[in-house]
Design a protein around this motif. Structure first.
Motif, PDB file in Angstrom:
ATOM      1  N   GLU A   1      18.471  38.229 130.649  1.00  0.00           N
ATOM      2  CA  GLU A   1      19.331  39.186 131.328  1.00  0.00           C
ATOM      3  C   GLU A   1      18.648  39.726 132.571  1.00  0.00           C
ATOM      4  N   ASP A   2      19.454  40.100 133.567  1.00  0.00           N
ATOM      5  CA  ASP A   2      18.914  40.574 134.835  1.00  0.00           C
ATOM      6  C   ASP A   2      18.031  41.798 134.648  1.00  0.00           C
TER       7      ASP A   2
ATOM      8  N   LEU B   1      10.876  39.538 116.291  1.00  0.00           N
ATOM      9  CA  LEU B   1      12.204  40.098 116.009  1.00  0.00           C
ATOM     10  C   LEU B   1      12.863  40.620 117.286  1.00  0.00           C
ATOM     11  N   LEU B   2      12.040  41.119 118.213  1.00  0.00           N
ATOM     12  CA  LEU B   2      12.531  41.620 119.493  1.00  0.00           C
ATOM     13  C   LEU B   2      11.941  40.775 120.615  1.00  0.00           C
ATOM     14  N   GLN B   3      12.513  40.909 121.808  1.00  0.00           N
ATOM     15  CA  GLN B   3      12.080  40.121 122.945  1.00  0.00           C
ATOM     16  C   GLN B   3      11.275  40.983 123.918  1.00  0.00           C
ATOM     17  N   PRO B   4      10.344  40.385 124.661  1.00  0.00           N
ATOM     18  CA  PRO B   4       9.563  41.159 125.632  1.00  0.00           C
ATOM     19  C   PRO B   4      10.466  41.793 126.681  1.00  0.00           C
ATOM     20  N   ALA B   5      10.112  43.020 127.083  1.00  0.00           N
ATOM     21  CA  ALA B   5      10.890  43.710 128.110  1.00  0.00           C
ATOM     22  C   ALA B   5       9.984  44.460 129.082  1.00  0.00           C
ATOM     23  N   GLY B   6       8.758  43.968 129.240  1.00  0.00           N
ATOM     24  CA  GLY B   6       7.879  44.527 130.252  1.00  0.00           C
ATOM     25  C   GLY B   6       6.691  45.287 129.699  1.00  0.00           C
TER      26      GLY B   6
ATOM     27  N   LYS C   1      27.160  45.882 130.767  1.00  0.00           N
ATOM     28  CA  LYS C   1      26.343  44.845 130.146  1.00  0.00           C
ATOM     29  C   LYS C   1      25.289  45.475 129.241  1.00  0.00           C
ATOM     30  N   SER C   2      24.806  44.666 128.296  1.00  0.00           N
ATOM     31  CA  SER C   2      23.697  45.072 127.413  1.00  0.00           C
ATOM     32  C   SER C   2      23.974  46.395 126.709  1.00  0.00           C
ATOM     33  N   LEU C   3      25.222  46.637 126.355  1.00  0.00           N
ATOM     34  CA  LEU C   3      25.601  47.932 125.789  1.00  0.00           C
ATOM     35  C   LEU C   3      25.039  48.149 124.386  1.00  0.00           C
ATOM     36  N   LYS C   4      24.750  47.071 123.668  1.00  0.00           N
ATOM     37  CA  LYS C   4      24.212  47.196 122.314  1.00  0.00           C
ATOM     38  C   LYS C   4      22.686  47.080 122.274  1.00  0.00           C
ATOM     39  N   THR C   5      22.079  46.836 123.413  1.00  0.00           N
ATOM     40  CA  THR C   5      20.636  46.606 123.458  1.00  0.00           C
ATOM     41  C   THR C   5      19.872  47.821 122.961  1.00  0.00           C
ATOM     42  N   PHE C   6      18.902  47.573 122.089  1.00  0.00           N
ATOM     43  CA  PHE C   6      18.040  48.630 121.572  1.00  0.00           C
ATOM     44  C   PHE C   6      16.613  48.351 122.019  1.00  0.00           C
TER      45      PHE C   6
ATOM     46  N   THR D   1      16.110  44.217 121.767  1.00  0.00           N
ATOM     47  CA  THR D   1      16.965  43.246 121.100  1.00  0.00           C
ATOM     48  C   THR D   1      17.560  42.289 122.135  1.00  0.00           C
ATOM     49  N   LYS D   2      18.071  41.178 121.671  1.00  0.00           N
ATOM     50  CA  LYS D   2      18.707  40.234 122.568  1.00  0.00           C
ATOM     51  C   LYS D   2      19.979  40.819 123.151  1.00  0.00           C
TER      52      LYS D   2
END
Length: 322
Positions: free
Chosen positions: A31-32, A83-88, A121-126, A148-149
């Motif tokens: 995702e952007d 379980l989660l993805q890298p985000a910085g 976008k990404s409204l459910k992202t935790f 989360t994805k």
């Protein structure tokens, strides 16, 4: 960085040249907002095997965790995918300890996610952030972000879901780190412990901040004199050290096994001077932000962040883990 620790058995596994994109789904797009968060910050995203003065995402298989038969046979197995993805990652410096960084109006990762939300976008992202607070003349924070994805929330009923929504006693009894020294002098390996696991919530003071779409865990390394001493020894060799850190919720019953990392990060020969200086302020822990599915257009909605401070007993017998 734990006051007490014990080495765990580890089996070597083949490590492929894993990139964030590949790890997220064999070439699936990122995702952007996440790509912006990964590529931003003063500590750069670098190659897993050749990078320096930056961070990367080690595959879960380099960590050995409790397997399906651990309670009966004490066997450990490779963790597998996170379980989660890298985000910085953020490497920050300030005149005082930085608490609750996700509540800061200048937090670039939360702002990237907020911008995505405003576009529907990404409204459910935790988001889960681990903030390792490093004491000293200048206070530093190493903040690791995992999410989360896209368009996926936390899995209801999962161990991670229970951890996020549980009380502080539960969190402190389960929040666990596993360390792996990839490169470094023997004195660091001896002090930090290679393949060492520790319940951080038992060994150190942890503060938990919960919002509608995030959990932040602030780990106060200065709450333990022993952990502070180990860390400052390691920081003396920091430009020669590459370390993997994995974070998870410890499994303590058969139905919770096998253990899974919710995230992992590799810090590659970091330079202290690469930290971004931020002003410390006494911002309120509640602020207005429309960041969840109920407010896709960013309407003013109070996100009440519960701040929990629990002081674990230093030197507890439960501080060191196998």
């Amino acid at each position: 960085m734990c006051p007490t620790k014990q080495k765990q058995k580890h089996h070597h596994h083949h490590r492929s040249s894993t990139t964030v994109a590949a790890a997220e789904g064999q070439g699936a797009g990122v995702e952007d907002w996440r790509q912006e968060a990964i590529n931003g910050g003063s500590l750069k995203h670098v190659d897993l095997h050749t990078g320096s003065n930056g961070w990367a995402s080690p595959p879960g298989d380099v960590f050995s965790l409790r397997g399906p038969n651990y309670l009966t046979k004490k066997t450990k197995v490779p963790s597998g995918p996170w379980l989660l993805q890298p985000a910085g990652v953020d490497w920050l410096r300030s005149n005082a300890k930085l608490d609750h960084v996700l509540a800061r109006p200048d937090n670039r990762v939360m702002n990237s996610l907020k911008s995505s939300n405003l576009q529907g976008k990404s409204l459910k992202t935790f988001l889960v952030a681990v903030n390792l607070q490093v004491p000293g003349r200048d206070h530093h924070s190493a903040v690791f972000y995992f999410a989360t994805k896209e368009d996926e929330g936390l899995q209801p009923g999962s161990l991670l879901y229970r951890f996020v929504h549980g009380d502080d006693n539960f969190r402190n009894s389960r929040f666990k780190i596993v360390n792996r020294i990839v490169k470094g002098p023997w004195i660091v390996k001896a002090a930090v412990g290679n393949y060492a696991a520790c319940l951080l919530g038992k060994a150190l003071k942890c503060n938990y901040f919960v919002g509608d779409n995030y959990l932040e865990i602030d780990v106060d390394i200065g709450s333990s004199a022993i952990a502070s001493a180990i860390l400052h020894l390691a920081l003396g060799y920091v430009t020669a050290v590459t370390i993997d850190m994995g974070f998870l919720v410890e499994a303590q019953s058969e139905d919770e096994l096998p253990e899974k990392l919710f995230g992992a990060v590799r810090i590659c020969q970091m330079e202290m001077s690469s930290a971004t200086y931020v002003e410390n302020s006494s911002n309120a822990v509640s602020f207005k932000r429309g960041l969840h599915s109920g407010h896709p257009n960013g309407s003013n909605s109070n996100i009440n962040c519960s701040k929990s401070k629990v002081q674990a007993e230093e030197g507890s017998n439960n501080g060191g883990m196998e």
